[in-house]
Design a protein around this motif. Structure first.
Motif, PDB file in Angstrom:
ATOM      1  N   THR A 182       0.788  -1.297   0.021  1.00 27.72           N
ATOM      2  CA  THR A 182      -0.102  -0.196   0.064  1.00 27.72           C
ATOM      3  C   THR A 182       0.746   1.210  -0.132  1.00 27.72           C
ATOM      4  N   PHE A 183       1.955   1.136   0.494  1.00 27.12           N
ATOM      5  CA  PHE A 183       3.008   2.176   0.552  1.00 27.12           C
ATOM      6  C   PHE A 183       2.439   3.614   1.206  1.00 27.12           C
ATOM      7  N   ASP A 184       1.696   3.606   2.499  1.00 20.95           N
ATOM      8  CA  ASP A 184       0.884   4.734   2.944  1.00 20.95           C
ATOM      9  C   ASP A 184       1.392   5.216   4.176  1.00 20.95           C
ATOM     10  N   PRO A 185       2.543   5.814   4.127  1.00 17.62           N
ATOM     11  CA  PRO A 185       3.326   6.043   3.046  1.00 17.62           C
ATOM     12  C   PRO A 185       4.583   5.336   3.042  1.00 17.62           C
ATOM     13  N   ILE A 186       5.382   5.243   2.049  1.00 18.58           N
ATOM     14  CA  ILE A 186       6.575   4.395   1.783  1.00 18.58           C
ATOM     15  C   ILE A 186       7.456   5.026   3.036  1.00 18.58           C
ATOM     16  N   HIS A 187       8.389   4.045   3.884  1.00 18.86           N
ATOM     17  CA  HIS A 187       9.199   4.542   4.842  1.00 18.86           C
ATOM     18  C   HIS A 187      10.352   3.622   4.646  1.00 18.86           C
ATOM     19  N   TRP A 188      11.526   3.951   5.698  1.00 16.11           N
ATOM     20  CA  TRP A 188      13.046   3.390   5.376  1.00 16.11           C
ATOM     21  C   TRP A 188      13.002   1.833   5.509  1.00 16.11           C
ATOM     22  N   GLY A 189      12.021   1.204   6.174  1.00 21.93           N
ATOM     23  CA  GLY A 189      11.866   0.025   6.299  1.00 21.93           C
ATOM     24  C   GLY A 189      11.866  -0.737   4.836  1.00 21.93           C
ATOM     25  N   HIS A 190      10.791  -0.330   4.170  1.00 19.95           N
ATOM     26  CA  HIS A 190      10.652  -0.621   2.757  1.00 19.95           C
ATOM     27  C   HIS A 190      11.802  -0.510   2.064  1.00 19.95           C
TER      28      HIS A 190
ATOM     29  N   VAL B 163       5.392  -1.592  -6.737  1.00 22.68           N
ATOM     30  CA  VAL B 163       3.908  -1.657  -7.122  1.00 22.68           C
ATOM     31  C   VAL B 163       3.034  -1.131  -6.105  1.00 22.68           C
ATOM     32  N   PRO B 164       2.397   0.070  -6.094  1.00 21.28           N
ATOM     33  CA  PRO B 164       1.502   0.502  -5.198  1.00 21.28           C
ATOM     34  C   PRO B 164       0.218  -0.125  -5.363  1.00 21.28           C
ATOM     35  N   SER B 165      -0.516  -0.652  -4.429  1.00 23.85           N
ATOM     36  CA  SER B 165      -1.738  -1.233  -4.688  1.00 23.85           C
ATOM     37  C   SER B 165      -2.908  -0.275  -5.097  1.00 23.85           C
ATOM     38  N   PHE B 166      -3.525  -0.232  -5.910  1.00 21.39           N
ATOM     39  CA  PHE B 166      -4.693   0.759  -6.365  1.00 21.39           C
ATOM     40  C   PHE B 166      -5.726   0.855  -5.676  1.00 21.39           C
ATOM     41  N   ASN B 167      -6.128  -0.378  -5.170  1.00 23.21           N
ATOM     42  CA  ASN B 167      -7.253  -0.404  -4.476  1.00 23.21           C
ATOM     43  C   ASN B 167      -7.136  -1.758  -3.740  1.00 23.21           C
ATOM     44  N   PRO B 168      -6.219  -1.524  -2.621  1.00 20.62           N
ATOM     45  CA  PRO B 168      -5.849  -2.934  -1.603  1.00 20.62           C
ATOM     46  C   PRO B 168      -7.004  -3.583  -0.914  1.00 20.62           C
ATOM     47  N   PRO B 169      -7.039  -5.144  -0.837  1.00 17.50           N
ATOM     48  CA  PRO B 169      -7.855  -5.660  -0.295  1.00 17.50           C
ATOM     49  C   PRO B 169      -7.779  -5.413   1.179  1.00 17.50           C
ATOM     50  N   HIS B 170      -8.717  -5.146   2.093  1.00 22.24           N
ATOM     51  CA  HIS B 170      -8.495  -5.152   3.502  1.00 22.24           C
ATOM     52  C   HIS B 170      -8.073  -3.832   3.923  1.00 22.24           C
TER      53      HIS B 170
ATOM     54  N   VAL C  53      13.266  -4.012  11.415  1.00 16.39           N
ATOM     55  CA  VAL C  53      13.229  -2.761  11.514  1.00 16.39           C
ATOM     56  C   VAL C  53      11.779  -2.532  12.057  1.00 16.39           C
ATOM     57  N   GLY C  54      11.683  -1.966  13.012  1.00 15.22           N
ATOM     58  CA  GLY C  54      10.007  -1.656  13.659  1.00 15.22           C
ATOM     59  C   GLY C  54       9.422  -0.758  13.129  1.00 15.22           C
ATOM     60  N   ILE C  55       9.726   0.038  12.060  1.00 17.26           N
ATOM     61  CA  ILE C  55       8.847   0.873  11.302  1.00 17.26           C
ATOM     62  C   ILE C  55       7.742   0.515  10.520  1.00 17.26           C
ATOM     63  N   SER C  56       6.681   1.056  10.629  1.00 19.01           N
ATOM     64  CA  SER C  56       5.594   0.747   9.762  1.00 19.01           C
ATOM     65  C   SER C  56       4.595   1.964   9.386  1.00 19.01           C
ATOM     66  N   SER C  57       4.216   1.740   8.032  1.00 22.11           N
ATOM     67  CA  SER C  57       3.328   2.976   7.650  1.00 22.11           C
ATOM     68  C   SER C  57       2.219   3.583   8.670  1.00 22.11           C
ATOM     69  N   SER C  58       1.609   2.359   9.640  1.00 23.37           N
ATOM     70  CA  SER C  58       0.775   2.949  10.578  1.00 23.37           C
ATOM     71  C   SER C  58       1.449   3.762  11.589  1.00 23.37           C
ATOM     72  N   LEU C  59       2.466   3.355  12.144  1.00 26.95           N
ATOM     73  CA  LEU C  59       3.148   4.145  12.845  1.00 26.95           C
ATOM     74  C   LEU C  59       3.438   5.794  12.485  1.00 26.95           C
ATOM     75  N   ILE C  60       3.856   5.779  11.195  1.00 25.13           N
ATOM     76  CA  ILE C  60       4.154   6.997  10.637  1.00 25.13           C
ATOM     77  C   ILE C  60       2.677   7.940  10.603  1.00 25.13           C
ATOM     78  N   ARG C  61       1.548   7.436  10.294  1.00 19.38           N
ATOM     79  CA  ARG C  61       0.548   7.802  10.158  1.00 19.38           C
ATOM     80  C   ARG C  61      -0.174   8.349  11.740  1.00 19.38           C
ATOM     81  N   LYS C  62       0.264   7.489  12.376  1.00 13.99           N
ATOM     82  CA  LYS C  62      -0.157   7.870  14.103  1.00 13.99           C
ATOM     83  C   LYS C  62       0.789   9.072  14.342  1.00 13.99           C
ATOM     84  N   LEU C  63       2.007   8.899  14.100  1.00 13.25           N
ATOM     85  CA  LEU C  63       2.784  10.135  14.619  1.00 13.25           C
ATOM     86  C   LEU C  63       2.149  11.507  13.778  1.00 13.25           C
ATOM     87  N   CYS C  64       1.996  11.128  12.585  1.00 13.68           N
ATOM     88  CA  CYS C  64       1.573  12.543  11.944  1.00 13.68           C
ATOM     89  C   CYS C  64       0.144  13.066  12.629  1.00 13.68           C
TER      90      CYS C  64
END
Ligand code: ATP
Length: 208
Positions: free
Chosen positions: A10-18, A37-44, A168-179
């Motif tokens: 999903t890369f929502d967003p891309i981070h250093w872990g990726h 390849v970013p998912s256009f319409n990711p399942p779930h 690497v403990g980074i996730s996109s959810s962590l980035i979104r939460k911090l924002c």
């Protein structure tokens, strides 16, 4: 025959872990190229606009000539499935041995993917260990073997190897939460991505 890795997400967003996962795949196999390849319409999942995610991917990967971003999933309507992506890319890149790059959390769901058994056999799997449930590297290997066994019971074979990366403990959810909490994401994402998120006020008011 060229060796190409596909890194879907999903890369929502891309981070250093990726980025570390993709670079390790490049050098460990080694691969000639990694196609992001970013998912256009990711399942779930629901995610910010495809255009924003694609743009951030391009900014983050542009310094590495072995990285390419493919917007192939935007060409299909409906849910984005790996099998379609692989078939679409195969028609563009002939004479290719394919590798699918994936984190352990995603790989363990492979037997439940839409036409997952076919995808499993169409490429080799490069799996990045990930600390989600406190797994050690040895446990990661065990989880991969379980997936292999599940597929074997249905007469499907799979080739896989673990990527040799530090956890690497980074996730996109962590980035979104911090924002959302107005905290810094510096050093968790590339600077260009951080600026893009600020400029477009992404994730600031998003609820998950
Ligand atoms: P979210 O937190 O929103 O679930 P994510 O950080 O897992 O997002 P995705 O875009 O969903 O990011 O991930 C794309 C692929 O990268 C998946 O296969 C995922 O397992 C893998 N991945 C993401 N972050 C890491 C990480 N820190 N270490 C290893 N693999 C990762």
């Amino acid at each position: 025959m060229q060796r190409i890795g596909i890194f879907g997400g999903t890369f929502d967003p891309i981070h250093w872990g990726h980025l570390l996962v993709a670079q390790t795949a490049l050098s460990q196999v080694p691969l000639e190229k990694v196609i992001w390849v970013p998912s256009f319409n990711p399942p779930h999942k629901t995610a910010v606009l495809f255009e924003h995610r694609g743009e951030m991917l391009k900014l983050a990967t542009r310094e590495n000539p072995a990285f390419t971003v493919s917007l192939v999933e935007a060409k299909r309507s409906g849910t984005s499935y790996a099998i379609n992506t692989l078939m679409d890319l195969s028609s563009c890149y002939t004479n290719t041995h394919w590798y699918w790059i994936v984190g352990l959390d995603t790989f363990r769901t492979l037997p439940r993917w839409y036409r997952g058994h076919e995808v499993a056999q169409m490429c080799d799997w490069l799996i990045a260990p990930r600390l989600l449930g406190g797994e050690t590297i040895a446990q990661s290997e065990q989880i991969c073997k379980q997936v292999e066994q599940q597929l074997k019971e249905q007469s499907f074979t799979i080739d896989w190897q673990l990527l040799n990366i530090p956890l690497v403990g980074i996730s996109s959810s962590l980035i979104r939460k911090l924002c959302r909490e107005c905290q810094s994401i510096r050093y968790l994402v590339p600077e260009l991505v951080r600026s893009y998120i600020t400029t477009h006020s992404l994730y600031s008011g998003k609820s998950e």
